[in-house]
Design a protein around this motif. Structure first.
Motif, mmCIF file in Angstrom:
data_model
loop_
_atom_site.group_PDB
_atom_site.id
_atom_site.type_symbol
_atom_site.label_atom_id
_atom_site.label_comp_id
_atom_site.label_asym_id
_atom_site.label_seq_id
_atom_site.Cartn_x
_atom_site.Cartn_y
_atom_site.Cartn_z
ATOM 1 N N VAL A 158 -25.559 2.152 -43.666
ATOM 2 C CA VAL A 158 -26.491 1.035 -43.790
ATOM 3 C C VAL A 158 -27.651 1.481 -44.671
ATOM 4 O O VAL A 158 -28.209 2.560 -44.450
ATOM 5 N N LEU A 159 -27.995 0.678 -45.661
ATOM 6 C CA LEU A 159 -29.121 0.977 -46.546
ATOM 7 C C LEU A 159 -29.065 2.434 -47.021
ATOM 8 O O LEU A 159 -29.915 3.255 -46.683
ATOM 9 N N PRO A 160 -28.054 2.792 -47.810
ATOM 10 C CA PRO A 160 -27.821 4.195 -48.188
ATOM 11 C C PRO A 160 -28.997 4.899 -48.854
ATOM 12 O O PRO A 160 -29.074 6.125 -48.842
ATOM 13 N N GLY A 161 -29.916 4.153 -49.442
ATOM 14 C CA GLY A 161 -31.037 4.797 -50.127
ATOM 15 C C GLY A 161 -32.041 5.444 -49.199
ATOM 16 O O GLY A 161 -32.881 6.242 -49.641
ATOM 17 N N PHE A 162 -31.959 5.145 -47.915
ATOM 18 C CA PHE A 162 -32.895 5.761 -46.968
ATOM 19 C C PHE A 162 -32.223 6.927 -46.264
ATOM 20 O O PHE A 162 -31.084 6.828 -45.811
ATOM 21 N N TYR A 163 -32.945 8.038 -46.155
ATOM 22 C CA TYR A 163 -32.421 9.210 -45.459
ATOM 23 C C TYR A 163 -33.586 10.116 -45.071
ATOM 24 O O TYR A 163 -34.717 9.972 -45.568
ATOM 25 N N ALA A 164 -33.306 11.055 -44.176
ATOM 26 C CA ALA A 164 -34.247 12.117 -43.801
ATOM 27 C C ALA A 164 -33.544 13.441 -44.052
ATOM 28 O O ALA A 164 -32.428 13.652 -43.573
ATOM 29 N N GLU A 165 -34.169 14.323 -44.809
ATOM 30 C CA GLU A 165 -33.530 15.584 -45.181
ATOM 31 C C GLU A 165 -33.993 16.725 -44.289
ATOM 32 O O GLU A 165 -35.188 16.853 -43.982
ATOM 33 N N ARG A 166 -33.053 17.553 -43.889
ATOM 34 C CA ARG A 166 -33.335 18.699 -43.034
ATOM 35 C C ARG A 166 -32.504 19.897 -43.516
ATOM 36 O O ARG A 166 -31.669 19.777 -44.393
ATOM 37 N N SER A 167 -32.725 21.061 -42.888
ATOM 38 C CA SER A 167 -31.953 22.266 -43.213
ATOM 39 C C SER A 167 -31.460 22.925 -41.941
ATOM 40 O O SER A 167 -32.189 22.997 -40.943
ATOM 41 N N PHE A 168 -30.217 23.386 -41.991
ATOM 42 C CA PHE A 168 -29.686 24.252 -40.955
ATOM 43 C C PHE A 168 -29.933 25.700 -41.372
ATOM 44 O O PHE A 168 -29.773 26.065 -42.538
ATOM 45 N N TRP A 169 -30.280 26.534 -40.391
ATOM 46 C CA TRP A 169 -30.488 27.959 -40.610
ATOM 47 C C TRP A 169 -29.488 28.724 -39.760
ATOM 48 O O TRP A 169 -29.160 28.313 -38.648
ATOM 49 N N LEU A 170 -29.030 29.838 -40.296
ATOM 50 C CA LEU A 170 -28.125 30.729 -39.574
ATOM 51 C C LEU A 170 -28.887 32.012 -39.279
ATOM 52 O O LEU A 170 -29.493 32.595 -40.184
ATOM 53 N N ALA A 171 -28.886 32.435 -38.027
ATOM 54 C CA ALA A 171 -29.669 33.612 -37.638
ATOM 55 C C ALA A 171 -28.897 34.461 -36.642
ATOM 56 O O ALA A 171 -28.088 33.955 -35.860
#
Length: 306
Positions: free
Chosen positions: A254-267
């Motif tokens: 739905v409404l592909p132009g909207f998003y929230a960006e995050r990062s996964f970290w490996l530790a």
């Protein structure tokens, strides 16, 4: 101090520091809780200092206990590495690796990878902790973990595993019964499925706050698995990364132009990272992240991600 402490006493110290209670440490060590208390008392007497503050809530490291902790962990790492090398595990990974991962990522993405991993390393076993929270590496709940918030203190190997985006999705049945969504402003008239806000495993999961208005949360769940099921049944819009969304048509973008960006970290704790069996799993996850962009981004966004 008249003599060096025994390594076994330091093992008891480490497990009590991680568990915080005699009962928790005794379960980890498979001994009676009185044995744990006796060994800690002996260690403190031998070192001539108090390592734990005792209370009704449990055991908490004193300043001297905090000082001893990294040295004991280094000894533990050296003992594990020596055991691997003496057993020939530097060539073929063997033993148990406890891997902590977010629940949906672990179920939909990591678990299928293990078939090939086990074929290549028949003496390797995995304890897959697919949790609605992030594994606690400080108390050695896991040997390595995938998380949104990397450790900021302590001795860890840390790498950014992948950047990914949470997109909006809804069930076709929901969209058929509610006003059309053509612009960002239209979202204010719709219901949302989200995390329970006072139970967030990380502040990074408060991505609905980036909508620019207070969303109408009709259902909040402690984990994403329940959110996916609720949204699939038409209870509201939800945000999720591509890897989490079933490919059965129950949810559509739905409404592909909207998003929230995050990062996964490996530790992983530095001492455990050196172990062959842990490094094999680490490399598996790195290869997964580097060679499967569709897990993290919609097709139209992949060029922008580079």
């Amino acid at each position: 101090m008249h003599s060096l402490p025994e390594w076994t006493d330091l093992r008891f110290f480490l497990e009590l520091a991680r568990a915080g209670t005699l009962s928790g440490a005794s379960r980890r060590l498979d001994v009676e809780h009185t044995t744990v208390a006796r060994r800690i008392d002996r260690l403190e007497q031998q070192l001539g200092t108090t390592l734990f503050d005792r209370s009704r809530e449990g055991y908490e490291l004193t300043e001297m206990g905090q000082t001893l902790l990294p040295h004991a962990e280094a000894m533990e790492g050296a003992a594990l590495a020596a055991t691997e090398q003496l057993g020939g595990a530097e060539v073929a990974a063997a033993g148990v690796v406890r891997l902590g991962v977010p629940e949906v990522f672990g179920t939909r993405v990591v678990a299928p990878l293990l078939v090939k991993l086990f074929e290549d390393h028949p003496d390797l076993s995995i304890d897959l902790l697919a949790l609605p929270r992030f594994a606690n590496l400080a108390n050695r709940e896991a040997d390595l973990g995938v998380m949104l918030d990397p450790p900021s203190t302590g001795r860890y190997m840390v790498t950014r595993l992948a950047s990914f985006r949470f997109y909006l999705y809804a069930a076709p049945t929901y969209l058929a019964k509610h006003p059309p969504i053509r612009t960002h402003a239209d979202l204010e008239r719709h219901d949302f499925v989200d995390y329970v806000q006072d139970r967030l495993a990380s502040r990074e999961l408060s991505y609905l706050n980036e909508l620019g208005f207070t969303p109408r949360r009709r259902l909040c769940c402690s984990g994403m698995t329940a959110q996916i099921e609720a949204a699939s049944l038409g209870m509201g819009l939800m945000m999720a990364p591509p890897y989490a969304v079933p490919d059965d048509g129950r949810l559509v973008p739905v409404l592909p132009g909207f998003y929230a960006e995050r990062s996964f970290w490996l530790a992983a704790p530095t001492d455990l990272y050196r172990l062959r069996r842990v490094k094999v799993v680490w490399d598996l996850l790195r290869d997964l992240a580097d060679n499967n962009p569709k897990l993290w981004w919609h097709n139209g966004d992949m060029g922008k991600a580079a």
